[in-house]
Design an enzyme around this catalytic site. Structure first.
Site, mmCIF file in Angstrom:
data_model
loop_
_atom_site.group_PDB
_atom_site.id
_atom_site.type_symbol
_atom_site.label_atom_id
_atom_site.label_comp_id
_atom_site.label_asym_id
_atom_site.label_seq_id
_atom_site.Cartn_x
_atom_site.Cartn_y
_atom_site.Cartn_z
ATOM 1 N N HIS A 125 0.860 -1.299 0.061
ATOM 2 C CA HIS A 125 0.108 0.051 0.016
ATOM 3 C C HIS A 125 0.826 1.095 0.079
ATOM 4 O O HIS A 125 1.969 1.129 0.215
ATOM 5 C CB HIS A 125 -0.928 0.094 1.212
ATOM 6 C CG HIS A 125 -1.635 -1.189 1.444
ATOM 7 N ND1 HIS A 125 -1.884 -1.920 2.662
ATOM 8 C CD2 HIS A 125 -2.277 -1.985 0.431
ATOM 9 C CE1 HIS A 125 -2.742 -2.810 2.604
ATOM 10 N NE2 HIS A 125 -2.973 -3.112 1.294
ATOM 11 N N LYS A 135 5.629 6.626 7.159
ATOM 12 C CA LYS A 135 4.985 5.770 8.163
ATOM 13 C C LYS A 135 6.220 5.485 9.136
ATOM 14 O O LYS A 135 7.454 4.964 8.636
ATOM 15 C CB LYS A 135 4.544 4.262 7.659
ATOM 16 C CG LYS A 135 3.169 4.569 6.907
ATOM 17 C CD LYS A 135 2.830 3.405 6.251
ATOM 18 C CE LYS A 135 1.376 3.750 5.595
ATOM 19 N NZ LYS A 135 1.115 2.436 4.694
ATOM 20 N N TYR A 141 1.521 1.889 14.136
ATOM 21 C CA TYR A 141 2.424 2.902 13.363
ATOM 22 C C TYR A 141 2.092 4.401 13.121
ATOM 23 O O TYR A 141 0.834 4.453 13.362
ATOM 24 C CB TYR A 141 2.556 2.272 11.791
ATOM 25 C CG TYR A 141 1.552 2.039 11.119
ATOM 26 C CD1 TYR A 141 0.892 2.976 10.096
ATOM 27 C CD2 TYR A 141 0.498 0.844 11.109
ATOM 28 C CE1 TYR A 141 -0.171 2.642 9.266
ATOM 29 C CE2 TYR A 141 -0.666 0.551 10.458
ATOM 30 C CZ TYR A 141 -0.982 1.519 9.356
ATOM 31 O OH TYR A 141 -1.933 1.076 8.731
ATOM 32 N N ASP A 171 -6.615 -6.739 -1.573
ATOM 33 C CA ASP A 171 -5.232 -6.906 -1.696
ATOM 34 C C ASP A 171 -4.815 -7.937 -2.799
ATOM 35 O O ASP A 171 -3.832 -7.742 -3.709
ATOM 36 C CB ASP A 171 -4.135 -7.235 -0.649
ATOM 37 C CG ASP A 171 -4.009 -6.113 0.304
ATOM 38 O OD1 ASP A 171 -4.299 -4.916 -0.129
ATOM 39 O OD2 ASP A 171 -3.664 -6.216 1.621
#
Length: 183
Positions: free
Chosen positions: A62, A72, A132, A170
């Protein structure tokens, strides 16, 4: 905190200094000043996310496009994951290359993923809790993805892909050559 460079420019491993005694342990998991001084990284984080997954879950790959790309800072609170970042910055010396690292509650390492990278992970233990930080808010209109098993990239996910648990979304991500991004 120790800042470790990787073969992919801008992608950093953060390794905390853990202070242990008979009560347990303490460590500083994030310090903006340290990151600024060690790596010149001065972006503030604005959103925290947390995900719990079972063994063999594979999430990714992603990313978010402009105008809201996301950097991130990934860490694991429970269990272990194989964390992967793919350089999708056109013109980069490491364009289309990937880097993987085991992040775990035990090793307390973190991976700082800057703008211009796709990200994903596979769960290596019975369960994992991943936390995260993001430097930009989630924007559905800007989200992008790349098929996790794209042969052009060739990520080794460290799990048997025949046993992988993957979301319908996904499974339908495009191959790298079809995916579009703007950084």
């Amino acid at each position: 905190m120790k800042v470790i460079t990787t073969p992919l420019e801008g992608l950093l491993i953060l390794e905390p200094i853990v202070h242990k005694d008979d009560r347990g342990y303490f460590f500083e998991s994030y310090n903006m000043r340290t990151l600024q001084a060690s790596a010149g990284y001065d972006t503030a984080f604005v959103q925290d996310n947390q995900a719990r997954s079972v063994k063999n879950v594979l999430r990714g790959l992603h990313y978010q496009n402009a105008p809201t790309p996301q950097a991130k800072l990934i860490r694991v609170l429970e269990g272990a994951i194989w964390d992967v970042a793919v350089d999708i910055r056109a013109g980069s010396k490491t364009y289309k290359q990937w880097f993987g690292i085991e992040l775990s509650a035990e090793n307390k390492r973190q991976l700082l993923i800057p703008h211009g990278f796709a990200h994903g992970y596979a769960v290596l233990t019975d369960t994992s809790e991943v936390f995260y930080k993001c430097d930009n808010y989630y924007n559905k209109a800007a989200e992008g993805g790349i098929f996790y098993a794209d042969p052009e990239i060739g990520v080794d996910w460290k799990i048997n892909l025949d046993e992988a648990i993957i979301s319908a979304k996904d499974l339908q991500q495009p191959l790298f050559k079809v995916a579009t991004n703007s950084f």
